[in-house]
Write a protein that holds these residues in place. Sequence first.
Motif, PDB file in Angstrom:
ATOM      1  N   ASP A  85     135.441  65.232  12.282  1.00 41.46           N
ATOM      2  CA  ASP A  85     136.063  64.276  13.199  1.00 41.46           C
ATOM      3  C   ASP A  85     136.639  63.109  12.405  1.00 41.46           C
ATOM      4  OD1 ASP A  85     135.024  65.861  15.296  1.00 41.46           O
ATOM      5  OD2 ASP A  85     133.106  64.847  15.091  1.00 41.46           O
ATOM      6  N   PRO A  89     137.532  55.157  13.441  1.00 40.52           N
ATOM      7  CA  PRO A  89     136.545  54.830  14.473  1.00 40.52           C
ATOM      8  C   PRO A  89     136.786  53.502  15.184  1.00 40.52           C
ATOM      9  CG  PRO A  89     135.600  54.583  12.284  1.00 40.52           C
ATOM     10  CD  PRO A  89     136.917  55.267  12.109  1.00 40.52           C
ATOM     11  N   ASP A  90     137.365  52.516  14.503  1.00 38.72           N
ATOM     12  CA  ASP A  90     137.544  51.203  15.119  1.00 38.72           C
ATOM     13  C   ASP A  90     138.897  51.028  15.778  1.00 38.72           C
ATOM     14  OD1 ASP A  90     134.989  50.159  14.517  1.00 38.72           O
ATOM     15  OD2 ASP A  90     135.601  49.832  12.441  1.00 38.72           O
ATOM     16  N   ARG A 131     137.710  52.664  21.864  1.00 42.86           N
ATOM     17  CA  ARG A 131     137.629  52.881  20.428  1.00 42.86           C
ATOM     18  C   ARG A 131     137.104  54.293  20.162  1.00 42.86           C
ATOM     19  NH1 ARG A 131     138.473  48.234  17.624  1.00 42.86           N
ATOM     20  NH2 ARG A 131     138.220  46.282  18.775  1.00 42.86           N
ATOM     21  N   ARG A 133     135.088  55.411  18.066  1.00 41.50           N
ATOM     22  CA  ARG A 133     133.658  55.523  17.791  1.00 41.50           C
ATOM     23  C   ARG A 133     132.832  55.717  19.055  1.00 41.50           C
ATOM     24  NH1 ARG A 133     131.301  52.629  14.570  1.00 41.50           N
ATOM     25  NH2 ARG A 133     132.952  51.483  13.485  1.00 41.50           N
ATOM     26  N   THR A 134     133.374  55.384  20.213  1.00 41.54           N
ATOM     27  CA  THR A 134     132.625  55.504  21.469  1.00 41.54           C
ATOM     28  C   THR A 134     132.762  56.884  22.106  1.00 41.54           C
ATOM     29  OG1 THR A 134     134.447  54.738  22.904  1.00 41.54           O
ATOM     30  CG2 THR A 134     133.043  53.046  21.879  1.00 41.54           C
ATOM     31  N   ARG A 140     136.090  63.480  20.135  1.00 39.47           N
ATOM     32  CA  ARG A 140     136.647  63.156  18.816  1.00 39.47           C
ATOM     33  C   ARG A 140     137.393  64.354  18.237  1.00 39.47           C
ATOM     34  NH1 ARG A 140     131.656  60.514  18.240  1.00 39.47           N
ATOM     35  NH2 ARG A 140     130.838  62.189  16.911  1.00 39.47           N
TER      36      ARG A 140
END
Length: 236
Positions: A85, A89-90, A131, A133-134, A140
Amino acid sequence: MLELTEVVAGYGTTTVVHGISLDVGEGECSVLVGPNGHGKTTLLRAISGLIRVTSGSIRFDGAEITREKAEKLVERGLIHMPQGDLVFPDMTVEENLVLGAFAKRASRSARRRMEEVYDIFPRLLERRSQRARTLSGGERRMLAIGRALMGDGRLIMVDEPSLGLAPVIVDEVYAQLRRIVATGMTVLLVEENVSRAQTLADRIHLVENGAVVRSAAGSELLDEQALRETYLGVSE
């Protein structure tokens, strides 16, 4: 569209790919199967310019690309989605997708491509402002595939789309991959899960010890008893 002739590649002094020859026709889905660690991922990295080809030839859409840099290959329309993945992430879902269209050929049609990605993966549309990362693991993976599609490629190479995902999520990811293949996109897929690969493959290439040991139509190859016993664990 893609033609490999006696390609040799590896890392440093270690050769991993030992003279592989194969071709992928336009609009075809070809799948590389075989044991883990036998050169499938290394071959994709060699094709996309991420590692040096020691010898042999790679041609894409009739042009010699063996020594071309990765960013030039993206401009030509050769897109590589690596294992895992590898998203930012941000950044939000939509920001990740926009980055997939950095090449000039893709930036001209980025809005249209994004609409197509959202049509294929409606969950990404629902989460466009979140985002990365969530997201869940499956989301992903969808984002990684969607970002690859944003490159407006002529051929997309997808490495292990089912890796690390729960079976129910793999079903969903493969359902969307089937939609992508149905559009006529040329696809080169690496997959250890042979039973999954057979649902997409026009042709299957069996890779073992860095060499292609058998190539055939997907249905034909999967009917062979030796392959079924070795890679599917099925005996009759």
